[in-house]
Design an enzyme around this catalytic site. Structure first.
Site, PDB file in Angstrom:
ATOM      1  CE  LYS A  97      -2.061  -1.476   3.727  1.00  0.00           C
ATOM      2  NZ  LYS A  97      -1.513  -2.846   3.790  1.00  0.00           N
ATOM      3  CB  THR A  98       3.703   2.373   2.099  1.00  0.00           C
ATOM      4  OG1 THR A  98       2.949   2.232   3.305  1.00  0.00           O
ATOM      5  CG2 THR A  98       4.589   3.606   2.192  1.00  0.00           C
ATOM      6  CG  HIS A 152       2.551 -36.382  14.903  1.00  0.00           C
ATOM      7  ND1 HIS A 152       1.607 -36.311  15.896  1.00  0.00           N
ATOM      8  CD2 HIS A 152       2.393 -35.232  14.187  1.00  0.00           C
ATOM      9  CE1 HIS A 152       0.919 -35.194  15.789  1.00  0.00           C
ATOM     10  NE2 HIS A 152       1.390 -34.508  14.754  1.00  0.00           N
ATOM     11  CD  GLU A 153       5.161 -33.964  11.404  1.00  0.00           C
ATOM     12  OE1 GLU A 153       4.462 -33.634  10.406  1.00  0.00           O
ATOM     13  OE2 GLU A 153       5.077 -33.388  12.509  1.00  0.00           O
ATOM     14  CG  HIS A 196       0.112 -34.707  10.076  1.00  0.00           C
ATOM     15  ND1 HIS A 196      -1.178 -34.476  10.487  1.00  0.00           N
ATOM     16  CD2 HIS A 196       0.911 -34.323  11.107  1.00  0.00           C
ATOM     17  CE1 HIS A 196      -1.167 -33.993  11.712  1.00  0.00           C
ATOM     18  NE2 HIS A 196       0.090 -33.882  12.111  1.00  0.00           N
TER      19      HIS A 196
END
Length: 623
Positions: free
Chosen positions: A199-200, A415-416, A419
């Site tokens: 924006k700037t 665990h991974e 996933h």
């Protein structure tokens, strides 16, 4: 500034002078004798001179052998001692009345006042933030006036915003075209969007394109401790801009001064609201032909005062969203000009890996890659450094110094792996890009999935697949070790948030239907409710909890079934992780080649929902 410096110098000199007078080192004091010994010396004729110190009730005595002694006596004995000295025939006897030094007394009396004035001066100068003058606009409060050299060629990723702002440039350079057509150019333009979207940079590019003076201040520069300072600065800012017209006024972080009125401390008379009132008057007071355009930026347009957003003030409001794929390619091209890239770098591939990155994120990415290449004493930035830079931006630096036991590494690997396998098997999830058990940032391991394209709608089935993938790590721990660990804390929190949004915001509960429950939290300073407004009964609240629990339980059950069905693939994936620590997308696909998405259960219905900008998946997905 000069007056205050002179006053400070004089104050310091005054304190030094007083200290020198009061604490100046004196000669060694004479030995003390009691009154009896003095009378004995007086009777023996050993006293040569005597000086009576009237106020101290003491004698300063010089003996015939050259010694100096001091004698103290009671107040009521003054006449008796004086008579005895006179009878003894002392050669020199005088009385010192010890009158006060008026200059020293005056200085000592002024010392507390000078110290108070000095402390007050320091407090006032700090309250003004180093600015000279109590109500002035000098120092840090002075608007920064310059002529930016940035142009639209230095901005990429937001073509619609550039097109809108091009009219502002054209008006500043050729206003007669608009006047002949009878068109009125907007007095103010509000740029809003997430942090880092440029924006700037856009505001400076408008001034650079038009070649006009650029007056910039942040919203916090207007608000000071003393009432009236901010309003005075607003008047001065607009006066300077009008005098330099055509010009651009840019107010960064407008929400610092433009928050909704009516709920500030002190009612409508606090400093921030008076500053806002003055800004409203100034924007309404100058006409469209004055050649002054006000640009402002904010991340929170929802909390701005409605009077700021009406036509005649900030007429035009431009949304600056994170860039899409083409925008990211263009932004990477702009920042890549600053470094030397190797031949193996493909900006399109890099842009696909950075879905959700803002312009500031992409600039930081290129800079991190350049720093890594410099650290490794390379002359070019290759794809390896860019991949590592993405991982550092998303998950933080690697923490190879954190030593994990073999048992913990095995738990993290399962665990991974849970996933990754659930994400690979379920349709509706983003493809798994990388799985690692190397600690990075605050995580002990991570599974990164990246979208293949920019999406703005998410289906219910896709959200359910995300829930199953999030809970896949916990399901794998339960399946293999029976006793789960605390490693799924963040996964459970994120899954619960998604499930509750599905029920209360997205209307994805078959039992409760397409209805919104509760209002979002308001801000205290806006006079809204401090907590989430509950517009439903306790019975409905219990049903909401039941629906959230049902969604999470369904996702958890699907994840556990998938892991049980493909236990052999899970074990092979864990073995690869324990051996190589990090597996890339092609390696994961090869290990899980026998896991087909067509065999996975279908989750959820087909009702899509649009995500708000703040809720869109960004920076990939790490679980």
């Amino acid at each position: 500034m000069k007056v205050s410096r002179r006053f400070g110098a004089l104050l310091i000199l005054l304190v030094i002078a007083i200290a020198a007078v009061v604490w100046w080192p004196r000669s060694t004091p004479p030995a003390q004798l009691d009154l009896t010994e003095f009378n004995r010396e007086l009777a023996a004729g050993q006293v040569r001179t005597v000086t009576l110190l009237d106020r101290d009730h003491a004698l300063r005595v010089g003996l015939t052998d050259g010694r100096e002694i001091a004698v103290r006596f009671p107040d009521q004995s003054t006449d008796e001692i004086t008579t005895a000295i006179a009878k003894a025939g002392v050669s020199s006897f005088k009385v010192d009345p010890q009158t006060d030094n008026r200059i020293v007394s005056a200085l000592l009396g002024l010392l507390p006042l000078a110290l108070i004035l000095g402390v007050l001066l320091v407090v006032l100068r700090q309250a003004q933030g180093g600015r000279a003058g109590l109500l002035g606009l000098s120092g840090k409060g002075k608007p920064l006036k310059d002529r930016p050299t940035v142009t639209f060629a230095d901005v990429a990723g937001c073509p619609e915003a550039i097109e809108e702002l091009s009219e502002i440039r054209d008006f500043l350079t050729a206003p007669t075209r608009f006047e002949m057509m009878g068109a009125r150019i907007p007095k103010g333009v509000l740029l809003f969007g997430p942090p880092g979207t440029g924006k700037t940079l856009l505001a400076r590019a408008v001034a650079g394109e038009a070649g006009v003076p650029f007056f910039s201040l942040s919203g916090s520069d207007f608000v000071e401790m003393f009432v009236g300072v901010g309003a005075s600065r607003v008047r001065k800012l607009f006066e300077q801009a009008k005098a330099a017209a055509p010009a651009i006024i840019f107010i960064d972080e407008l929400d610092a001064v433009g928050r909704q009125r009516g709920a500030g401390v002190g009612g409508g008379h606090d400093e921030r609201e008076q500053t806002l009132n003055q800004m409203l008057v100034e924007m309404d007071g100058f006409d469209a032909t004055s050649g002054v355009i006000v640009l402002a930026s904010t991340n929170r347009p929802d909390i701005l005062d409605p009077a700021l957003l009406r036509p005649g003030r900030f007429d035009r409001q431009i949304v600056i969203d994170p860039p899409d794929l083409d925008g990211r390619i263009a932004i990477l091209g702009v920042y890549a000009r600053r470094v030397v890239l190797a031949d193996d770098v493909d900006l399109e591939v890099l842009a696909r890996r950075t879905a959700g990155f803002t312009g500031a994120d992409l600039e930081n990415l290129i800079n991190e890659a350049a720093l890594l290449a410099t650290r490794q004493q390379l002359v070019v930035v290759s794809a390896v450094q860019l991949e590592e830079a993405i991982d550092r931006v998303v998950g933080g630096p690697e923490r190879r110094s954190r030593i994990l036991s073999d048992a913990e590494r095995r738990v993290i690997a399962y665990h991974e792996g849970g996933h990754a396998l659930v994400g690979h098997a379920l349709p509706g999830t983003d493809p798994v890009h990388r799985v690692t058990i190397i600690p990075r940032g605050r995580s002990l391991g991570s599974t990164l999935s990246l979208p293949t394209e920019d999406r703005f709608l998410v289906r219910r089935s896709e959200l359910m697949a995300q829930l199953a993938m999030l809970l896949g790590g916990r399901a794998a721990e339960e399946l293999v070790f029976v006793d789960p660990t605390t490693g799924a804390q963040d996964d459970i929190a994120r899954a619960t948030t998604i499930a509750r949004q599905m029920v209360t915001e997205f209307g994805m509960s078959d039992a409760l239907g397409p209805m919104r429950f509760g209002e979002p939290e308001g801000e205290v300073f806006l006079g809204r409710d401090i907590s989430r407004r509950r517009d439903y009964s306790d019975t409905v609240a219990a049903r909401i909890d039941d629906e959230v629990h049902a969604l999470l339980d369904q996702a958890h059950q699907v994840a556990r079934e998938l892991l049980t069905q493909h236990r052999g693939s899970l074990d092979r994936l864990v073995a690869g992780l324990l051996e190589r620590e990090t597996l890339q997308a092609d390696e994961v696909d090869q290990i899980l080649s026998d896991v087909k998405r067509d065999d996975a259960p279908q989750l959820g219905g087909a009702r899509p929902t649009a995500l708000r900008t703040s809720e869109r998946p960004s920076l990939g997905r790490i679980v």
